[in-house]
Design an enzyme around this catalytic site. Sequence first.
Site, mmCIF file in Angstrom:
data_model
loop_
_atom_site.group_PDB
_atom_site.id
_atom_site.type_symbol
_atom_site.label_atom_id
_atom_site.label_comp_id
_atom_site.label_asym_id
_atom_site.label_seq_id
_atom_site.Cartn_x
_atom_site.Cartn_y
_atom_site.Cartn_z
ATOM 1 N N SER A 50 -10.370 -3.591 1.363
ATOM 2 C CA SER A 50 -9.132 -3.371 2.112
ATOM 3 C C SER A 50 -9.352 -2.296 3.168
ATOM 4 C CB SER A 50 -8.013 -2.941 1.170
ATOM 5 O OG SER A 50 -8.183 -1.586 0.801
ATOM 6 N N ASP A 51 -8.323 -2.052 3.966
ATOM 7 C CA ASP A 51 -8.406 -1.009 4.985
ATOM 8 C C ASP A 51 -8.186 0.390 4.428
ATOM 9 O OD1 ASP A 51 -5.268 -0.096 5.835
ATOM 10 O OD2 ASP A 51 -5.493 -1.968 4.742
ATOM 11 N N THR B 29 0.884 -1.157 0.000
ATOM 12 C CA THR B 29 0.000 0.000 0.000
ATOM 13 C C THR B 29 0.922 1.207 0.000
ATOM 14 O OG1 THR B 29 -1.677 -1.170 1.306
ATOM 15 C CG2 THR B 29 -1.800 1.218 1.320
ATOM 16 N N ARG C 4 -13.416 -8.162 -2.140
ATOM 17 C CA ARG C 4 -12.758 -7.960 -0.855
ATOM 18 C C ARG C 4 -12.501 -6.460 -0.633
ATOM 19 N NH1 ARG C 4 -7.060 -6.296 0.454
ATOM 20 N NH2 ARG C 4 -6.716 -6.996 2.594
ATOM 21 N N THR D 265 -0.292 0.506 6.340
ATOM 22 C CA THR D 265 -0.051 -0.494 5.317
ATOM 23 C C THR D 265 0.092 -1.838 6.008
ATOM 24 O OG1 THR D 265 1.372 -1.156 3.463
ATOM 25 C CG2 THR D 265 2.471 -0.157 5.359
ATOM 26 N N GLY D 266 -0.089 -2.908 5.246
ATOM 27 C CA GLY D 266 0.011 -4.239 5.830
ATOM 28 C C GLY D 266 -1.162 -5.095 5.407
ATOM 29 N N GLY E 236 -4.829 -5.811 5.417
ATOM 30 C CA GLY E 236 -5.989 -4.976 5.664
ATOM 31 C C GLY E 236 -6.915 -5.508 6.735
#
Length: 280
Positions: free
Chosen positions: A184-185, A154, A182, A203-204, A206
């Site tokens: 994501s965050d 991200t 899906r 980032t990472g 989600g």
Amino acid sequence: MKIIIHGGFFSESDQSHEVKTAKQDSLKKIAQKAFEYLRTHNAFDAAAYAVSLLEDDPLYNAGIGSQIQSDGIIRMSAAIMNGETQKLSGVINIQDVKNPIFVAKDLMGEDDRVLGGKGAKKYAIEHGFENFSTEIPQRRKEYEAKLNNGGKGTVGCVAIDKDGKLAVATSTGGKGFEIPGRISDSATVAGNYANAFCAVSCTGVGEDIVSNATATKIVTRVTDGMSLENAFSKTFDELKTIDGFAGAIAIDKDGNVYHQDSYPTMVFASFDGENFETFS
């Protein structure tokens, strides 16, 4: 005035010395270019600009170079939040636009500020965003070989301008090979949050970031009087309880810059007009 950007995590497939050096150089150049832009623009505009530069670089999983989902299609998400107005706008699972962050920014003027899928694409076309494929050969090769680079890509930017105003912008090309649909965050307040006291981009993975409400917790704790470092420490301690995989960058209202990751290595760079800090 200060700016910090991130370009996600290293994956198992891109930890070579050449890639590391390329990302260090790229992040440093983008941070410097975004800071120069910040000199004559507010934090909100500068955050979007910085993320657009990251989206344009195929080294990162956002915009050009985004991951391909399990059905062979690229879907991207992005959001931006103005710390002064505390308004967020974003796009979720948008296809075939060059810079999702600019579509997200454009939505700030609408009553309906978070759009997904076909609705987001329709809005983009109606507002002058050209159809653009963000697929690069490397991503197609990874997809066809069913390689998964770990879902840790991200990009984001946090900025504070000369008036002390904060803003954050975040963009992602997804984790790769995910189930279509899906979420994501990146286009949620768990991964992208700002107010007058603090701004955070994550980032990472989600799902871990959403479960931990990472960005929102950090900003809320700083707002309630906790130091930026302590807010990070407490929030990442809570992330450990779910074995969460995340990294975050932040700036508070006093210009303090901070970053942390739960697993190495989040790639980042910060610049204040004189001093650079980059990941090692």
